[in-house]
Design an enzyme around this catalytic site. Structure first.
Site, short mmCIF file in Angstrom:
data_model
loop_
_atom_site.label_atom_id
_atom_site.label_comp_id
_atom_site.label_asym_id
_atom_site.label_seq_id
_atom_site.Cartn_x
_atom_site.Cartn_y
_atom_site.Cartn_z
N CYS A 93 0.68 -1.20 -0.21
CA CYS A 93 -0.05 0.12 -0.36
C CYS A 93 0.62 1.19 -0.08
O CYS A 93 1.80 1.51 -0.83
CB CYS A 93 -0.90 -0.19 1.53
SG CYS A 93 -2.48 0.78 0.76
N ARG A 127 -12.04 6.73 -2.59
CA ARG A 127 -11.36 5.67 -2.67
C ARG A 127 -11.31 4.14 -3.17
O ARG A 127 -12.95 4.22 -2.84
CB ARG A 127 -11.01 5.69 -1.35
CG ARG A 127 -10.35 7.06 -0.82
CD ARG A 127 -10.45 6.61 1.12
NE ARG A 127 -8.94 5.75 0.97
CZ ARG A 127 -8.13 6.11 1.93
NH1 ARG A 127 -8.19 7.70 1.14
NH2 ARG A 127 -7.41 5.38 1.91
N HIS A 194 -3.81 -5.37 1.83
CA HIS A 194 -3.50 -6.20 2.70
C HIS A 194 -4.69 -6.62 3.70
O HIS A 194 -5.46 -7.58 3.83
CB HIS A 194 -3.29 -4.13 3.58
CG HIS A 194 -3.80 -3.32 3.27
ND1 HIS A 194 -5.33 -3.37 3.62
CD2 HIS A 194 -4.26 -2.58 2.71
CE1 HIS A 194 -6.04 -3.01 3.09
NE2 HIS A 194 -5.42 -2.21 2.48
N1 GLN Z 1 -2.15 6.90 1.07
C1 GLN Z 1 -2.28 6.44 0.14
C2 GLN Z 1 -4.00 5.72 -0.84
O1 GLN Z 1 -5.20 6.72 0.11
C3 GLN Z 1 -1.87 5.13 0.68
C4 GLN Z 1 -3.02 4.42 1.56
C5 GLN Z 1 -2.63 3.09 2.14
O2 GLN Z 1 -1.24 3.20 2.70
N2 GLN Z 1 -3.79 3.03 3.01
O3 GLN Z 1 -3.49 6.07 -1.77
#
Ligand code: GLN
Length: 250
Positions: A93, A127, A194
């Site tokens: 990630c 997201r 994850h």
């Molecule tokens: N900040 C990054 C995103 O939202 C990575 C997110 C994360 O590790 N959850 O793309």
């Protein structure tokens, strides 16, 4: 054997139960008579390019990524040297994004990365969240599914010709449209998955361990002695089913 793992920025990039991935590697190594020795590498600490068999970088939100980006951006040569020397890598990630050339967050700020993965990431409006299922072929002719959970705003674009970790069967993956998830370069893997990733994907854990052992011994990777993975298979099946219930690729 001693398998030497460097855990990069454990105090910052640790949001998705990253310790769980390391616990799995530790236990699966131990059950084959090996010892996993974990060294934390924080901001400003030296990274000995030849001194580790496996590097691990976990996930973090934009805020934590901004704190480590100036440091990770100076690590390109050391990480590339390690990769070229056959060190295995798992980056998850936020850590995956920062092993690429960089990440442009929602606020427009460019966070430079180590530049060892051939990719760049830019945050989008929506997201990408939910269970995800991939089909991977890390060894020619050996296909397995990898299941996990994704939660990212970043859209990651691989450079032309770059190799993804897998093909998205269900979920978003790197960008929600390419059908690619993650990136693979030699023994290095980057992924959005994850949950943590390794407890429900024991084949991937063993693949990483066998690559790390190959680095430690200086010989070719060998398959590890099988373990009873009934619980892991159940966990994988639950996650795969949830991903499939989301419907097709989005
Ligand atoms: N900040 C990054 C995103 O939202 C990575 C997110 C994360 O590790 N959850 O793309």
């Amino acid at each position: 054997m001693r398998i030497r793992l460097a855990h990069l920025y454990p105090e910052y990039l640790n949001i998705y139960a990253d310790r769980g991935n390391i616990a799995v590697l530790e236990r699966r190594a131990q059950m084959r008579g090996h010892e996993l020795v974990v060294t934390a590498v924080g901001i400003g600490d030296r990274l000995d390019a030849a001194g580790h068999d496996l590097l691990y970088v976990g996930g973090g939100q934009d805020r934590e990524q901004a704190l480590v980006a100036p440091d990770i951006a100076t690590r390109g040569d050391a990480v590339r040297e390690a990769m070229d020397g056959g060190t295995a890598i798992l980056a998850v990630c936020g850590g995956y994004q920062l092993l690429g050339r960089g990440y442009r967050g929602r606020d427009g700020q460019w966070l430079p990365g180590a530049g060892v993965f051939p990719l760049e990431t830019v945050a989008g409006d929506r997201r990408m969240i939910g269970d995800v299922l991939l089909e991977c072929e890390l060894e020619p002719g050996e296909r397995w599914t990898v299941a996990g959970f994704e939660n990212h705003a970043g859209r990651t674009l691989l450079d032309p010709g770059a190799t993804p970790l897998g093909r998205v069967l269900a979920g978003f993956g790197n960008d929600g449209s390419s059908g690619h998830e993650g990136c693979r370069v030699a023994r290095a893997i980057g992924t959005y998955l994850h949950g943590p990733l390794l407890p429900r994907n024991p084949q991937l854990a063993d693949w990483l361990l066998s690559q790390a052992l190959a680095h430690a011994t200086g010989s070719a990777p060998e398959p590890l002695e099988p373990l009873d993975d009934a619980l892991e298979a159940d966990a994988h099946a639950v996650s795969a089913r949830r991903a499939r219930d989301r419907g097709g690729r989005r």
